[in-house]
Scaffold this active site. Sequence first.
Site, PDB file in Angstrom:
ATOM      1  N   GLY A  73       3.527  13.159 -28.466  1.00  0.00           N
ATOM      2  CA  GLY A  73       2.000  13.279 -29.153  1.00  0.00           C
ATOM      3  C   GLY A  73       2.581  14.768 -29.592  1.00  0.00           C
ATOM      4  N   CYS A  74       2.480  15.523 -30.553  1.00  0.00           N
ATOM      5  CA  CYS A  74       2.279  16.258 -30.688  1.00  0.00           C
ATOM      6  C   CYS A  74       1.383  17.812 -29.806  1.00  0.00           C
ATOM      7  CB  CYS A  74       2.375  17.215 -32.095  1.00  0.00           C
ATOM      8  SG  CYS A  74       0.705  16.783 -32.989  1.00  0.00           S
TER       9      CYS A  74
END
Length: 342
Positions: free
Chosen positions: A148-149
């Site tokens: 996930g960013c």
Amino acid sequence: MTHKIAILGASGYTGAELVRLIAGHPNMEIVALAAERKAGQSMADVFPHLRHMDLPRLCRIDEIDFGSVDLCFCALPHKTSQEIIRDLPKTLKIVDLSADFRLRDPDAYETWYGNPHVALECQEEAVYGLTEFYREEICAARLVAGTGCNAATGQYALRPLIAAGVIGLDDIILDLKCGVSGAGRALKENLLHAELSEGTNAYAVGGTHRHLGEFDQEFSKLAGRPVRVQFTPHLIPVNRGILATTYVSGNAQDIHDTLTAAYADETFVEVLPFGQTPSTHHVRGSNFCHIGVTGDRIEGRAIVVAALDNLTKGSSGQALQNANLMLGEEEVTGLMMAPLFP
């Protein structure tokens, strides 16, 4: 050698970012672009900024001959991704940008994402895609799960500190600001310009954000015991960028020294001089992450700030970095573009 590349989910932001990055890669050729709802259209119709590129027309996934593909990027939503990847050829190298293979424990996946995992065999072989910390495993992997960013940003700030034992583990506070592209390209009322601009808001308050599953998994593995950070994300009215401000207990100079040593040989992670902090402006459109450390007026407390571009280093750039390793290319190939400024 030219590697044949397919991108599934090419009509989304991360799909378009992959196309932009691969355009500068000397040894990759895009041979298939899938987008179910826009099948039959040209990429120029969907993303006019890419009209100068000679690209295949968008198609359905079942129209792709995967026997002629060396590596597939899967930029589909979670749940959909696992269902598609489960049925792809078992010899095909895959970099998945969704959440479906990030969590090693299927029960944890069901807890955070609300549905049971349907591709457990694939899950067992998936390697977590935070390149700087799983490089050897990624080189040998068939399936890599992009992070996930938000999870990537927080981990760049905290992983070396947890591993070295220079911060307290029970009072970590992570305050994160993310640009609107992190929510994807689907039409949503709260992301309309009139709803979003000139304001900012916290969301998933109180420990409900799904990327906490990644923090719990990775930080607890490093520490050898449960570690649970306090994490609040905020949506800000910018297109790209994440700024994570982390509050920790420990000696600020030791923290800076630890991060400097940990990333000394890393091309894409830059630790700023002590006392300086980064801006999302300084990494926009690039595969770089900047980290700054400063002391706090409260003795024994420090602040660590990390900035990266959520679409590049936080997603598609990370994916290409991993693909390079999987295909035997130099890790930095196609990724050394300078940030966009202003």
